[in-house]
Design an enzyme around this catalytic site. Structure first.
Site, PDB file in Angstrom:
ATOM      1  N   LEU A  69      -6.581   3.140   5.950  1.00 49.31           N
ATOM      2  CA  LEU A  69      -5.712   3.312   7.115  1.00 49.31           C
ATOM      3  C   LEU A  69      -6.477   3.068   8.412  1.00 49.31           C
ATOM      4  O   LEU A  69      -5.926   2.533   9.380  1.00 49.31           O
ATOM      5  CB  LEU A  69      -5.104   4.714   7.126  1.00 49.31           C
ATOM      6  CG  LEU A  69      -4.010   4.993   6.090  1.00 49.31           C
ATOM      7  CD1 LEU A  69      -3.554   6.445   6.189  1.00 49.31           C
ATOM      8  CD2 LEU A  69      -2.820   4.062   6.273  1.00 49.31           C
ATOM      9  N   PHE A 102       0.867  -1.177   0.000  1.00 42.48           N
ATOM     10  CA  PHE A 102       0.000   0.000   0.000  1.00 42.48           C
ATOM     11  C   PHE A 102       0.903   1.227   0.000  1.00 42.48           C
ATOM     12  O   PHE A 102       1.593   1.496   0.985  1.00 42.48           O
ATOM     13  CB  PHE A 102      -0.869  -0.031   1.253  1.00 42.48           C
ATOM     14  CG  PHE A 102      -1.947   1.018   1.333  1.00 42.48           C
ATOM     15  CD1 PHE A 102      -3.191   0.792   0.778  1.00 42.48           C
ATOM     16  CD2 PHE A 102      -1.730   2.211   2.017  1.00 42.48           C
ATOM     17  CE1 PHE A 102      -4.207   1.732   0.886  1.00 42.48           C
ATOM     18  CE2 PHE A 102      -2.735   3.158   2.128  1.00 42.48           C
ATOM     19  CZ  PHE A 102      -3.975   2.917   1.560  1.00 42.48           C
ATOM     20  N   PHE A 115      -5.857  20.784  12.631  1.00 39.25           N
ATOM     21  CA  PHE A 115      -4.788  20.233  11.811  1.00 39.25           C
ATOM     22  C   PHE A 115      -4.087  21.313  10.993  1.00 39.25           C
ATOM     23  O   PHE A 115      -2.939  21.152  10.608  1.00 39.25           O
ATOM     24  CB  PHE A 115      -5.353  19.163  10.854  1.00 39.25           C
ATOM     25  CG  PHE A 115      -5.660  17.855  11.539  1.00 39.25           C
ATOM     26  CD1 PHE A 115      -4.679  16.899  11.713  1.00 39.25           C
ATOM     27  CD2 PHE A 115      -6.928  17.599  12.041  1.00 39.25           C
ATOM     28  CE1 PHE A 115      -4.951  15.695  12.339  1.00 39.25           C
ATOM     29  CE2 PHE A 115      -7.211  16.403  12.664  1.00 39.25           C
ATOM     30  CZ  PHE A 115      -6.231  15.461  12.825  1.00 39.25           C
ATOM     31  N   ILE A 133       7.360   1.663   2.728  1.00 41.62           N
ATOM     32  CA  ILE A 133       6.316   0.779   2.229  1.00 41.62           C
ATOM     33  C   ILE A 133       6.606  -0.658   2.672  1.00 41.62           C
ATOM     34  O   ILE A 133       7.527  -1.309   2.164  1.00 41.62           O
ATOM     35  CB  ILE A 133       6.201   0.861   0.698  1.00 41.62           C
ATOM     36  CG1 ILE A 133       6.093   2.330   0.252  1.00 41.62           C
ATOM     37  CG2 ILE A 133       5.015   0.037   0.217  1.00 41.62           C
ATOM     38  CD1 ILE A 133       4.945   3.101   0.885  1.00 41.62           C
ATOM     39  N   THR A 134       5.823  -1.148   3.621  1.00 36.54           N
ATOM     40  CA  THR A 134       5.973  -2.516   4.103  1.00 36.54           C
ATOM     41  C   THR A 134       5.663  -3.506   2.983  1.00 36.54           C
ATOM     42  O   THR A 134       4.680  -3.347   2.264  1.00 36.54           O
ATOM     43  CB  THR A 134       5.042  -2.762   5.294  1.00 36.54           C
ATOM     44  OG1 THR A 134       5.395  -1.885   6.356  1.00 36.54           O
ATOM     45  CG2 THR A 134       5.139  -4.200   5.786  1.00 36.54           C
ATOM     46  N   GLY A 178       4.000  12.569   5.150  1.00 35.36           N
ATOM     47  CA  GLY A 178       3.634  11.518   6.086  1.00 35.36           C
ATOM     48  C   GLY A 178       2.279  11.786   6.697  1.00 35.36           C
ATOM     49  O   GLY A 178       1.255  11.275   6.240  1.00 35.36           O
ATOM     50  N   SER A 179       2.247  12.626   7.724  1.00 34.94           N
ATOM     51  CA  SER A 179       0.982  12.951   8.376  1.00 34.94           C
ATOM     52  C   SER A 179       0.074  13.801   7.499  1.00 34.94           C
ATOM     53  O   SER A 179      -1.115  13.918   7.775  1.00 34.94           O
ATOM     54  CB  SER A 179       1.251  13.691   9.694  1.00 34.94           C
ATOM     55  OG  SER A 179       1.917  12.847  10.615  1.00 34.94           O
ATOM     56  N   GLU A 221       0.598   4.673  10.592  1.00 29.36           N
ATOM     57  CA  GLU A 221      -0.870   4.685  10.570  1.00 29.36           C
ATOM     58  C   GLU A 221      -1.424   5.849  11.396  1.00 29.36           C
ATOM     59  O   GLU A 221      -2.488   5.751  11.993  1.00 29.36           O
ATOM     60  CB  GLU A 221      -1.462   3.365  11.097  1.00 29.36           C
ATOM     61  CG  GLU A 221      -0.758   2.111  10.685  1.00 29.36           C
ATOM     62  CD  GLU A 221      -0.910   1.760   9.228  1.00 29.36           C
ATOM     63  OE1 GLU A 221      -1.581   2.523   8.512  1.00 29.36           O
ATOM     64  OE2 GLU A 221      -0.355   0.743   8.804  1.00 29.36           O
ATOM     65  N   GLY A 222      -0.675   6.946  11.438  1.00 35.08           N
ATOM     66  CA  GLY A 222      -1.092   8.122  12.194  1.00 35.08           C
ATOM     67  C   GLY A 222      -0.286   8.258  13.464  1.00 35.08           C
ATOM     68  O   GLY A 222      -0.276   7.362  14.311  1.00 35.08           O
TER      69      GLY A 222
END
Length: 387
Positions: free
Chosen positions: A242, A132, A386, A166-167, A140-141, A366-367
């Site tokens: 996510l 993904f 934000f 990326i895993t 990133g964020s 993931e945040g």
């Protein structure tokens, strides 16, 4: 009293949920735990495709999805599987989470029937691995600031850009790539053998070492029109995926914390200093008690979010609540466990330091903690902080 289930949460599970939990726990104990320290030490998974086939036979890939070869289990059952995998190592739960909660969920939720038929059955068995690709070096964020672009060229799409962290990226067969277009952010299915697609393994990691991480480079990657995920329009699409992965983390870190607690209880009962086990000292017992509370709070939080999810009532901010609370708790437990183990705690003979450094990554992917805190702040006030 059972330290890992002090409040008898097990009684709240169905027979099917217990059976799935036990099957994953047995597999993890027999096939993963004996090797994970060596994999962590080596900084890789030596045979990811063999592992994928074994996990596919176990049925954990996309197990919460319905149809196309997926098991269609409850959210709680999936969460329990994540807990048992991360009790071994966060990298192994991530291996499953990226395949099922991210790549497969994106295809299942936003793909055409033809796309689902092509990819999902083989991904469920582990024959095909997916990744993904959302995060970038400077994005990133704030994924909306991504620089990867997709432009139309006749009936084709051409993708250019770079993705990072990326895993499974270097072992995947298909990448779900998110890119900006003139019509907003869209998702694409990119076979990793496509010309112009390159995966570079990220080395020298100090965390999540029993995992494979890559940088993806897309240099004029040409795709047919059918590579577009038609239902994925805008940033909400990848963010919804996510949220699925974050849900797995809510359960997973409870497993990491449990592993640290159980190791610490055993160590405190057998390690002697000043003529008696260190577990007989008041300061050590206080540490164990604090760990016990955190572990069992985390498990209750995970189960509650899971029940809400199965009822169709889980809001993404409740998933953020779970990730924020449970990762914090797991980090406290792992750090305390490292102290209980003394100098032995820094070795791979015990799981505590491995979990401790892994959780440093889990806290930010993931945040980040800050993103989830602001998500909860927005839920409380109705005001967006934000920007």
């Amino acid at each position: 009293m059972d330290p890992q289930d002090f409040l008898d949460v097990d009684r709240e599970l169905s027979d099917e949920e217990r059976a799935i939990r036990d099957a994953v726990a047995d597999f993890s104990a027999a096939e993963l735990m004996p090797h994970v320290a060596d994999w962590f030490d080596a900084g890789t998974i030596p045979d990811p495709r063999g592992l994928a086939r074994d996990l596919g036979k176990l049925g954990v890939f996309g197990m919460h999805l319905t149809g196309y070869g997926c098991a269609g289990t409850s959210a709680v059952s999936y969460g329990l599987a994540c807990r048992e995998l991360e009790a071994v190592d966060s990298g192994l739960r991530s291996f499953v989470s990226v395949q099922g909660s991210l790549a497969m969920t994106a295809i299942h939720r936003y793909g055409t029937d033809a796309q689902k038929q092509e990819w999902l059955p083989r991904m469920a068995t582990g024959e095909v691995l997916g990744c993904f690709a959302l995060t970038e070096h400077d994005s990133g964020s704030d994924p909306g600031s991504m620089r990867t672009r997709a432009r139309r060229d006749g009936d084709d799409w051409v993708l250019d850009g770079t993705k990072m962290w990326i895993t499974n990226g270097s072992v995947a067969d298909v990448a779900v790539v998110w890119a900006g277009t003139g019509e907003g952010i869209r998702g694409f299915l990119v076979p990793c053998s496509t010309p112009g697609f390159t995966a570079n393994v990220v080395h020298r990691k100090l965390s999540l070492r029993a995992s494979i991480t890559a940088e993806l480079v897309l240099d004029g990657v040409r795709l047919p029109a059918g590579a577009l995920l038609p239902g994925a329009e805008g940033l909400k699409a990848p963010l919804s995926c996510l949220s699925e992965a974050r849900y797995g983390i809510v359960w997973g870190v409870a497993g990491a914390a449990r592993s640290c607690l159980l190791a610490s209880v055993e160590y405190a009962k057998t390690r002697e200093q000043f003529g008696r086990p260190i577990g007989a000292f008041q300061l050590t017992q206080r540490k164990l008690a604090d760990m016990l509370v955190d572990v069992n709070h985390a498990m209750m939080t995970a189960l509650r979010v899971g029940r809400l999810k199965d009822a169709g009532r889980a809001h993404h901010s409740q998933v953020s609540f779970g990730k924020l609370a449970n990762v914090r708790a797991a980090q406290r437990v792992a750090a305390t466990a490292r102290g209980v183990h003394g100098a032995n705690g820094i070795t791979l003979e015990y799981p505590v330091m491995r979990h401790m450094v892994n959780l440093e990554t889990v806290a930010t992917y993931e945040g980040t903690e800050e993103v989830h805190a602001l998500t909860l702040g927005r839920a409380l006030t109705g005001l967006d902080a934000f920007r």
